[in-house]
Scaffold this motif. Structure first.
Motif, PDB file in Angstrom:
ATOM      1  N   UNK A 130      13.313 -10.750   4.749  1.00  0.00           N
ATOM      2  CA  UNK A 130      12.080 -10.692   3.972  1.00  0.00           C
ATOM      3  C   UNK A 130      12.000 -11.839   2.961  1.00  0.00           C
ATOM      4  N   UNK A 131      10.783 -12.250   2.598  1.00  0.00           N
ATOM      5  CA  UNK A 131      10.643 -13.266   1.543  1.00  0.00           C
ATOM      6  C   UNK A 131      11.324 -12.827   0.259  1.00  0.00           C
ATOM      7  N   UNK A 132      11.856 -13.796  -0.465  1.00  0.00           N
ATOM      8  CA  UNK A 132      12.581 -13.483  -1.697  1.00  0.00           C
ATOM      9  C   UNK A 132      11.695 -12.997  -2.823  1.00  0.00           C
ATOM     10  N   UNK A 133      10.418 -13.350  -2.783  1.00  0.00           N
ATOM     11  CA  UNK A 133       9.473 -12.923  -3.814  1.00  0.00           C
ATOM     12  C   UNK A 133       8.463 -11.941  -3.210  1.00  0.00           C
ATOM     13  N   UNK A 134       7.935 -11.054  -4.031  1.00  0.00           N
ATOM     14  CA  UNK A 134       6.998 -10.049  -3.515  1.00  0.00           C
ATOM     15  C   UNK A 134       5.805  -9.863  -4.447  1.00  0.00           C
ATOM     16  N   UNK A 135       5.475 -10.902  -5.233  1.00  0.00           N
ATOM     17  CA  UNK A 135       4.319 -10.800  -6.122  1.00  0.00           C
ATOM     18  C   UNK A 135       3.034 -10.561  -5.340  1.00  0.00           C
ATOM     19  N   UNK A 136       2.966 -11.096  -4.132  1.00  0.00           N
ATOM     20  CA  UNK A 136       1.755 -10.923  -3.335  1.00  0.00           C
ATOM     21  C   UNK A 136       1.640  -9.513  -2.769  1.00  0.00           C
ATOM     22  N   UNK A 137       2.770  -8.873  -2.503  1.00  0.00           N
ATOM     23  CA  UNK A 137       2.736  -7.455  -2.125  1.00  0.00           C
ATOM     24  C   UNK A 137       2.237  -6.632  -3.306  1.00  0.00           C
ATOM     25  N   UNK A 138       2.683  -6.994  -4.510  1.00  0.00           N
ATOM     26  CA  UNK A 138       2.219  -6.301  -5.717  1.00  0.00           C
ATOM     27  C   UNK A 138       0.697  -6.413  -5.868  1.00  0.00           C
ATOM     28  N   UNK A 139       0.155  -7.578  -5.535  1.00  0.00           N
ATOM     29  CA  UNK A 139      -1.293  -7.745  -5.638  1.00  0.00           C
ATOM     30  C   UNK A 139      -2.034  -6.779  -4.721  1.00  0.00           C
ATOM     31  N   UNK A 140      -1.493  -6.572  -3.529  1.00  0.00           N
ATOM     32  CA  UNK A 140      -2.135  -5.656  -2.586  1.00  0.00           C
ATOM     33  C   UNK A 140      -2.014  -4.217  -3.081  1.00  0.00           C
ATOM     34  N   UNK A 141      -0.831  -3.843  -3.564  1.00  0.00           N
ATOM     35  CA  UNK A 141      -0.646  -2.498  -4.099  1.00  0.00           C
ATOM     36  C   UNK A 141      -1.619  -2.240  -5.250  1.00  0.00           C
ATOM     37  N   UNK A 142      -1.724  -3.207  -6.143  1.00  0.00           N
ATOM     38  CA  UNK A 142      -2.618  -3.055  -7.293  1.00  0.00           C
ATOM     39  C   UNK A 142      -4.066  -2.936  -6.855  1.00  0.00           C
ATOM     40  N   UNK A 143      -4.451  -3.714  -5.856  1.00  0.00           N
ATOM     41  CA  UNK A 143      -5.834  -3.676  -5.375  1.00  0.00           C
ATOM     42  C   UNK A 143      -6.216  -2.299  -4.850  1.00  0.00           C
ATOM     43  N   UNK A 144      -5.224  -1.559  -4.333  1.00  0.00           N
ATOM     44  CA  UNK A 144      -5.491  -0.232  -3.783  1.00  0.00           C
ATOM     45  C   UNK A 144      -5.122   0.897  -4.748  1.00  0.00           C
ATOM     46  N   UNK A 145      -4.744   0.558  -5.975  1.00  0.00           N
ATOM     47  CA  UNK A 145      -4.465   1.587  -6.958  1.00  0.00           C
ATOM     48  C   UNK A 145      -3.127   2.275  -6.810  1.00  0.00           C
ATOM     49  N   UNK A 146      -2.173   1.643  -6.124  1.00  0.00           N
ATOM     50  CA  UNK A 146      -0.832   2.211  -5.966  1.00  0.00           C
ATOM     51  C   UNK A 146       0.109   1.612  -7.009  1.00  0.00           C
ATOM     52  N   UNK A 147       1.082   2.384  -7.427  1.00  0.00           N
ATOM     53  CA  UNK A 147       2.053   1.918  -8.396  1.00  0.00           C
ATOM     54  C   UNK A 147       2.976   0.861  -7.804  1.00  0.00           C
ATOM     55  N   UNK A 148       3.419  -0.050  -8.661  1.00  0.00           N
ATOM     56  CA  UNK A 148       4.354  -1.085  -8.217  1.00  0.00           C
ATOM     57  C   UNK A 148       5.770  -0.553  -8.124  1.00  0.00           C
TER      58      UNK A 148
END
Length: 274
Positions: free
Chosen positions: A135-153
């Motif tokens: 997996x990629x070493x960073x996951x800030x972009x996954x966080x953006x998707x979670x936030x867009x859908x109202x899910x906790x990080x």
């Protein structure tokens, strides 16, 4: 954006068992289309596999592409580079070789952190599969998707193992998938005259509970943005205090303190008025 997702999944179709794959970037690919209410994070692999985390119309979806072609559900034992492991349920996304996570919030957070993500089915599975993804070493972009859908990080219950229990007394030898923990609950006080509750996307109706002394306790909505909606509150009320039964040869003692996920789906839920 729709084209991007379709093209990405198309790359993954038709492949058999996955081999070890290497991530191509430090972070997940990310695109967002506010006009279509879509945010998507993707990581692709040279062997054709793809992992997609998507928020579309406020619904979160996590898809693994490039798996064996099957319409049967998958139960995967997953592990991460930091030693954490989990049991993950996946169902066909409707496209050959593509499966979506039944609990996408938990699955998406499990994919954060980078390093080797390994999955395998149990011996004798109807859809045998073993895969290893860097997996990629960073996951800030996954966080953006979670936030867009109202899910906790993050979620403290991600650290709890899944309880090997069922809401039905199906016997200890029945496999988890045959007595799915992803079930639609009905109120203990059914009202035959009540109108069906509005259908919500399956993941956003997810409720998690802790097994305490053979019963469900401390039930809460996993999707905080939906916690106050009547159908979700109804699921929480119906789940709280429900008796559970061990499966897969486990015991209630082994289930103590573990998490059990209840997901409303398929038929509309009916709840008696308060």
């Amino acid at each position: 954006m729709k084209t991007m997702l379709s093209a990405g999944l198309a790359m993954a179709l038709g492949l058999g068992a996955a081999t070890t794959a290497t991530a191509q970037d430090d972070d997940w690919e990310f695109q967002q289309d506010p006009a279509q209410n879509i945010a998507i994070a993707v990581t692709r692999y040279d062997a054709g596999q793809i992992i997609v985390v998507q928020c579309r119309d406020n619904r979160l979806t996590v898809v693994l592409g490039g798996l064996p072609r099957s319409t049967e559900p998958l139960e995967l034992t997953a592990s991460r580079a930091d030693g954490r492991s989990d049991i993950q349920d996946w169902v066909s996304s409707g496209a050959p070789g593509a499966f979506r996570a039944v609990s996408p919030g938990r699955a998406a957070r499990f994919l954060k952190g980078g390093g080797l993500y390994s999955v395998r089915t149990e011996p004798g599975s109807e859809t045998p599969f073993t895969g290893a993804f860097d997996l990629p070493g960073q996951s800030a972009n996954v966080d953006q998707v979670l936030t867009a859908c109202g899910w906790g990080l993050s979620d403290d219950r991600d650290l709890l193992a899944e309880a090997e229990v069922s809401l039905e007394n199906v016997g200890p030898t029945v496999h988890r998938r045959s007595s799915s923990r992803s079930v639609a609950l009905r109120s203990r006080r059914p009202n035959p005259n009540a109108r069906p509750a509005p259908r919500l996307p399956t993941p956003e109706m997810e409720v998690s509970c802790i097994v305490r002394s053979g019963h469900l306790a401390e039930c809460r909505a996993d999707h905080a943005a939906s916690a106050a909606l009547p159908p979700v509150m109804g699921v929480m009320r119906a789940a709280e205090g429900r008796e559970v039964f061990p499966i897969d040869g486990a015991t209630l003692a082994e289930a103590e303190g573990k998490v059990f996920h209840v997901i409303g789906h398929a038929a509309m839920l009916r709840f008696a008025p308060d």
